[in-house]
Design an enzyme around this catalytic site. Structure first.
Site, PDB file in Angstrom:
ATOM      1  N   ASN A  43      -7.135  -1.480   2.688  1.00 40.06           N
ATOM      2  CA  ASN A  43      -7.179  -1.488   4.149  1.00 40.06           C
ATOM      3  C   ASN A  43      -6.856  -0.062   4.579  1.00 40.06           C
ATOM      4  O   ASN A  43      -5.702   0.361   4.516  1.00 40.06           O
ATOM      5  CB  ASN A  43      -6.151  -2.503   4.671  1.00 40.06           C
ATOM      6  CG  ASN A  43      -6.194  -2.625   6.179  1.00 40.06           C
ATOM      7  OD1 ASN A  43      -6.739  -1.766   6.869  1.00 40.06           O
ATOM      8  ND2 ASN A  43      -5.616  -3.690   6.693  1.00 40.06           N
ATOM      9  N   LYS A  88      -3.360   0.924   2.985  1.00 36.43           N
ATOM     10  CA  LYS A  88      -2.716  -0.184   2.274  1.00 36.43           C
ATOM     11  C   LYS A  88      -3.629  -0.605   1.143  1.00 36.43           C
ATOM     12  O   LYS A  88      -4.855  -0.478   1.248  1.00 36.43           O
ATOM     13  CB  LYS A  88      -2.482  -1.367   3.221  1.00 36.43           C
ATOM     14  CG  LYS A  88      -1.519  -1.041   4.344  1.00 36.43           C
ATOM     15  CD  LYS A  88      -1.310  -2.255   5.228  1.00 36.43           C
ATOM     16  CE  LYS A  88      -0.870  -1.849   6.621  1.00 36.43           C
ATOM     17  NZ  LYS A  88      -1.153  -2.836   7.626  1.00 36.43           N
ATOM     18  N   ARG A 114     -11.471  -3.541   4.150  1.00 34.32           N
ATOM     19  CA  ARG A 114     -11.535  -3.936   5.554  1.00 34.32           C
ATOM     20  C   ARG A 114     -12.185  -2.779   6.303  1.00 34.32           C
ATOM     21  O   ARG A 114     -11.681  -1.652   6.289  1.00 34.32           O
ATOM     22  CB  ARG A 114     -10.134  -4.188   6.094  1.00 34.32           C
ATOM     23  CG  ARG A 114     -10.142  -4.436   7.574  1.00 34.32           C
ATOM     24  CD  ARG A 114      -8.757  -4.708   8.106  1.00 34.32           C
ATOM     25  NE  ARG A 114      -8.812  -4.822   9.548  1.00 34.32           N
ATOM     26  CZ  ARG A 114      -7.941  -4.270  10.374  1.00 34.32           C
ATOM     27  NH1 ARG A 114      -6.931  -3.572   9.896  1.00 34.32           N
ATOM     28  NH2 ARG A 114      -8.072  -4.428  11.676  1.00 34.32           N
ATOM     29  N   HIS A 144     -10.497  -8.071  15.000  1.00 36.16           N
ATOM     30  CA  HIS A 144      -9.604  -9.046  14.331  1.00 36.16           C
ATOM     31  C   HIS A 144     -10.383 -10.246  13.803  1.00 36.16           C
ATOM     32  O   HIS A 144      -9.818 -11.324  13.582  1.00 36.16           O
ATOM     33  CB  HIS A 144      -8.503  -9.588  15.287  1.00 36.16           C
ATOM     34  CG  HIS A 144      -7.513  -8.574  15.759  1.00 36.16           C
ATOM     35  ND1 HIS A 144      -7.006  -8.568  17.044  1.00 36.16           N
ATOM     36  CD2 HIS A 144      -6.923  -7.534  15.121  1.00 36.16           C
ATOM     37  CE1 HIS A 144      -6.147  -7.570  17.168  1.00 36.16           C
ATOM     38  NE2 HIS A 144      -6.092  -6.922  16.020  1.00 36.16           N
ATOM     39  N   HIS A 173      -4.408 -13.901  18.151  1.00 34.74           N
ATOM     40  CA  HIS A 173      -3.908 -12.906  17.194  1.00 34.74           C
ATOM     41  C   HIS A 173      -3.021 -11.952  17.989  1.00 34.74           C
ATOM     42  O   HIS A 173      -3.517 -11.121  18.762  1.00 34.74           O
ATOM     43  CB  HIS A 173      -5.089 -12.167  16.542  1.00 34.74           C
ATOM     44  CG  HIS A 173      -4.660 -11.114  15.564  1.00 34.74           C
ATOM     45  ND1 HIS A 173      -4.889 -11.219  14.210  1.00 34.74           N
ATOM     46  CD2 HIS A 173      -4.007  -9.948  15.731  1.00 34.74           C
ATOM     47  CE1 HIS A 173      -4.387 -10.161  13.599  1.00 34.74           C
ATOM     48  NE2 HIS A 173      -3.851  -9.371  14.508  1.00 34.74           N
ATOM     49  N   GLY A 223      -1.881  -4.970  17.787  1.00 35.97           N
ATOM     50  CA  GLY A 223      -3.073  -5.218  18.612  1.00 35.97           C
ATOM     51  C   GLY A 223      -3.135  -6.712  18.885  1.00 35.97           C
ATOM     52  O   GLY A 223      -2.691  -7.505  18.059  1.00 35.97           O
ATOM     53  N   ARG A 234      -1.104  -0.457  23.970  1.00 38.69           N
ATOM     54  CA  ARG A 234      -2.405  -0.420  24.661  1.00 38.69           C
ATOM     55  C   ARG A 234      -2.351  -1.256  25.937  1.00 38.69           C
ATOM     56  O   ARG A 234      -1.719  -2.316  25.956  1.00 38.69           O
ATOM     57  CB  ARG A 234      -3.505  -0.996  23.745  1.00 38.69           C
ATOM     58  CG  ARG A 234      -3.903  -0.071  22.635  1.00 38.69           C
ATOM     59  CD  ARG A 234      -4.879  -0.759  21.689  1.00 38.69           C
ATOM     60  NE  ARG A 234      -4.268  -0.944  20.389  1.00 38.69           N
ATOM     61  CZ  ARG A 234      -4.806  -1.644  19.379  1.00 38.69           C
ATOM     62  NH1 ARG A 234      -5.981  -2.228  19.542  1.00 38.69           N
ATOM     63  NH2 ARG A 234      -4.181  -1.753  18.231  1.00 38.69           N
ATOM     64  N   ASP A 239       7.780  -2.926  20.484  1.00 34.47           N
ATOM     65  CA  ASP A 239       8.094  -4.056  19.611  1.00 34.47           C
ATOM     66  C   ASP A 239       8.641  -5.223  20.431  1.00 34.47           C
ATOM     67  O   ASP A 239       9.649  -5.079  21.123  1.00 34.47           O
ATOM     68  CB  ASP A 239       9.129  -3.596  18.566  1.00 34.47           C
ATOM     69  CG  ASP A 239       9.303  -4.616  17.462  1.00 34.47           C
ATOM     70  OD1 ASP A 239       9.383  -5.823  17.761  1.00 34.47           O
ATOM     71  OD2 ASP A 239       9.353  -4.194  16.298  1.00 34.47           O
ATOM     72  N   ARG A 292      10.319  -7.724  19.633  1.00 33.47           N
ATOM     73  CA  ARG A 292      11.721  -8.078  19.355  1.00 33.47           C
ATOM     74  C   ARG A 292      12.665  -7.318  20.276  1.00 33.47           C
ATOM     75  O   ARG A 292      13.602  -7.879  20.829  1.00 33.47           O
ATOM     76  CB  ARG A 292      12.088  -7.740  17.906  1.00 33.47           C
ATOM     77  CG  ARG A 292      11.550  -8.731  16.911  1.00 33.47           C
ATOM     78  CD  ARG A 292      11.641  -8.203  15.517  1.00 33.47           C
ATOM     79  NE  ARG A 292      10.633  -7.155  15.314  1.00 33.47           N
ATOM     80  CZ  ARG A 292      10.175  -6.805  14.129  1.00 33.47           C
ATOM     81  NH1 ARG A 292      10.639  -7.381  13.045  1.00 33.47           N
ATOM     82  NH2 ARG A 292       9.258  -5.865  14.003  1.00 33.47           N
ATOM     83  N   GLU A 351      -5.235 -11.467   6.101  1.00 32.46           N
ATOM     84  CA  GLU A 351      -6.458 -10.665   6.075  1.00 32.46           C
ATOM     85  C   GLU A 351      -6.824 -10.218   4.658  1.00 32.46           C
ATOM     86  O   GLU A 351      -7.988 -10.263   4.270  1.00 32.46           O
ATOM     87  CB  GLU A 351      -6.308  -9.458   7.003  1.00 32.46           C
ATOM     88  CG  GLU A 351      -6.575  -9.868   8.443  1.00 32.46           C
ATOM     89  CD  GLU A 351      -5.776  -9.099   9.454  1.00 32.46           C
ATOM     90  OE1 GLU A 351      -4.617  -8.715   9.152  1.00 32.46           O
ATOM     91  OE2 GLU A 351      -6.289  -8.886  10.566  1.00 32.46           O
TER      92      GLU A 351
HETATM   93  P1  ADP Z   1      -0.390  -5.311  12.959  1.00 33.56           P
HETATM   94  O1  ADP Z   1      -1.140  -5.706  14.172  1.00 33.56           O
HETATM   95  O2  ADP Z   1      -0.137  -3.840  12.854  1.00 33.56           O
HETATM   96  O3  ADP Z   1      -0.895  -5.958  11.661  1.00 33.56           O
HETATM   97  P2  ADP Z   1       1.742  -7.267  12.916  1.00 33.56           P
HETATM   98  O4  ADP Z   1       0.806  -8.414  12.982  1.00 33.56           O
HETATM   99  O5  ADP Z   1       2.617  -7.149  11.718  1.00 33.56           O
HETATM  100  O6  ADP Z   1       1.063  -5.881  13.165  1.00 33.56           O
HETATM  101  O7  ADP Z   1       2.665  -7.348  14.213  1.00 33.56           O
HETATM  102  C1  ADP Z   1       3.661  -6.399  14.453  1.00 33.56           C
HETATM  103  C2  ADP Z   1       4.399  -6.760  15.717  1.00 33.56           C
HETATM  104  O8  ADP Z   1       4.918  -8.089  15.602  1.00 33.56           O
HETATM  105  C3  ADP Z   1       5.636  -5.910  15.960  1.00 33.56           C
HETATM  106  O9  ADP Z   1       5.327  -4.727  16.646  1.00 33.56           O
HETATM  107  C4  ADP Z   1       6.484  -6.813  16.805  1.00 33.56           C
HETATM  108  O10 ADP Z   1       6.161  -6.619  18.172  1.00 33.56           O
HETATM  109  C5  ADP Z   1       6.052  -8.202  16.433  1.00 33.56           C
HETATM  110  N1  ADP Z   1       7.102  -8.967  15.728  1.00 33.56           N
HETATM  111  C6  ADP Z   1       7.378  -8.968  14.422  1.00 33.56           C
HETATM  112  N2  ADP Z   1       8.435  -9.793  14.163  1.00 33.56           N
HETATM  113  C7  ADP Z   1       8.812 -10.323  15.352  1.00 33.56           C
HETATM  114  C8  ADP Z   1       9.812 -11.240  15.777  1.00 33.56           C
HETATM  115  N3  ADP Z   1      10.667 -11.795  14.922  1.00 33.56           N
HETATM  116  N4  ADP Z   1       9.870 -11.552  17.093  1.00 33.56           N
HETATM  117  C9  ADP Z   1       9.008 -11.000  17.967  1.00 33.56           C
HETATM  118  N5  ADP Z   1       8.037 -10.130  17.637  1.00 33.56           N
HETATM  119  C10 ADP Z   1       7.939  -9.796  16.356  1.00 33.56           C
END
Ligand code: ADP
Length: 401
Positions: A7, A14, A96, A184, A212, A216, A245, A287, A289, A388
């Site tokens: 990826n 990755k 990917r 996605h 999703h 993103g 975004r 994020d 969280r 994925e």
């Molecule tokens: P990508 O789109 O890069 O593959 P992910 O699907 O791993 O990313 O999603 C990453 C995002 O998921 C983080 O930026 C965060 O906002 C969110 N996230 C991850 N763990 C948690 C959690 N426990 N609670 C809320 N949001 C979370």
């Protein structure tokens, strides 16, 4: 069969290795090996693991994608212990590829023509497709004539109906390839298959809205295993609010900023892709969280960011429900979708009018792939772990069989 999956992101690389015998299992097997390289201004972080053990972890001060990736892949046969006898022990490599342009609706074995088509689609995905091509070329150099398979994030949405795919601009946009592609797709398609399995139903008979929600975010309306609408469009900037975004905004804002602030294309791109969304509104983080934790401490901007995220999610899920004429299940996947009980609860509360009812105990502690619905719910709510890499590996098996 040993399947290597690459990826190649704009600033990351990755890779992972699966080893399977016989037909690919329905449920994803564990990785035999995985690696991640992340570039920043000051170098690159490299991490290689096998199972739960870290094999190698280092920050390197410089190195191109080619240099570092070659070293990282060499760990498979030169590391201690070696996991495969040599490069020729890899049977197939899957990639990917973010943008398949108008050509690809399904995975394709890499040939010079396929590489040309990926190169042509780079004009639509200038950060991502060149990285994917470089990944393919690195493998050509290390593994010679090993079969390679390109799996496209746009492929699943390639046949959304014309009315959903076409932007209402001048008609000539169509001949220039300016249309809704959606992204996605690898994960939306996986979720459709997995949801059918979890619900014990034929995929052909199902109507699903898949959410999703990661860094993103996008939705898909899926009827009978086919995407019929999606929220990302010409680029992955369209649709929902995301980490950094904006998602959809009035295009008049862009021309206003160009006039008032004299912003050029690069500045507008940076503003909408890197300085907007949860990070732009909250001023705290991209994020979820951190947004939820700040809003629980009374931070008003974090609350506003969360509320906009939910408002836009709810209104676009509503539009997917309308396009489908109702749905059997709402599926949450990716980082936020899988992990944020707060986002799922706040979203689902708006859909009681279609007979959707969450079981709040299940919502607060879902199993990896689980049904969070209350028994009486007419629309099921599922959580599905994004897979994925495994989807790409399975496509490789299908292409070679
Ligand atoms: P990508 O789109 O890069 O593959 P992910 O699907 O791993 O990313 O999603 C990453 C995002 O998921 C983080 O930026 C965060 O906002 C969110 N996230 C991850 N763990 C948690 C959690 N426990 N609670 C809320 N949001 C979370």
């Amino acid at each position: 069969m040993r399947i290597l999956v690459l990826n190649s992101g704009s600033s990351s690389q990755k890779a992972c290795l699966y080893e399977i015998s016989g037909a690919p299992p329905k449920n994803p097997p564990p990785y035999l090996w995985q690696a991640k390289i992340e570039w920043s201004d000051s170098g690159a972080d490299v991490r290689i693991g096998a199972g739960h053990a870290v094999r190698f972890q280092q920050r390197v001060s410089s190195g191109s994608r080619k240099e570092i990736t070659e070293k990282v892949l060499g760990d498979l046969w030169k590391g201690s212990p070696a996991l495969v006898p040599g490069p020729s022990a890899i049977d197939v490599v899957g990639h990917r590829i973010v943008h398949g342009g108008e050509k690809f609706s399904a995975p394709a074995v890499v040939t010079p023509e396929v590489k040309d088509a990926i190169r042509r689609a780079s004009e639509f995905a200038p950060l991502h497709n060149p990285a994917g091509l470089e990944g393919i070329e690195i493998i050509e150099q290390i593994l010679g004539s090993v079969p390679q398979v390109a799996v496209f994030d746009t492929g699943f949405h390639r046949h959304i109906p014309e009315a959903a795919a076409t932007y209402p601009g001048p008609h000539e946009w169509l001949s220039r390839g300016i249309r809704r592609y959606g992204f996605h797709g690898i994960n939306h398609q996986y979720c459709s298959e997995r949801a059918a399995e979890m619900l014990g139903r034929e995929e052909k008979s199902l109507k699903l809205v898949t959410c999703h929600l990661g860094n993103g975010c996008s939705l898909a309306a899926i009827r009978g295993g086919r995407s019929i609408d999606t929220t990302m469009g010409f680029t992955p900037l369209d649709g929902l609010m995301m980490g950094t975004r904006s998602g959809s905004i009035d295009p008049g804002i862009v021309t206003y900023l160009m006039r008032q602030d004299r912003l050029d294309a690069k500045a507008i791109d940076d503003l909408l892709n890197k300085e907007s969304g949860l990070a732009g509104i909250s001023g705290i983080s991209n994020d979820m969280r951190e947004i939820v934790s700040a809003l629980k401490q009374g931070n008003a901007r974090a609350k506003l960011a969360f509320d906009i995220f939910i408002h836009r999610l709810v209104s676009l899920i509503g539009s997917m429900f309308a396009v489908l004429g109702g749905a059997d299940a709402l599926v949450f996947t990716a980082g936020i979708g899988e992990n944020s009980a707060d986002v799922r609860a706040a979203t689902c509360a708006h859909f009681e009018f279609v007979g959707l009812k969450l079981d709040s105990a299940k919502n607060s502690k879902p199993s990896a792939d689980g049904d969070l619905s209350a028994p009486a719910s007419r629309v099921r709510t599922l959580v599905i772990h994004a897979e994925e890499d495994w989807s790409i590996a399975r496509s490789c098996c299908e292409m070679l069989s």
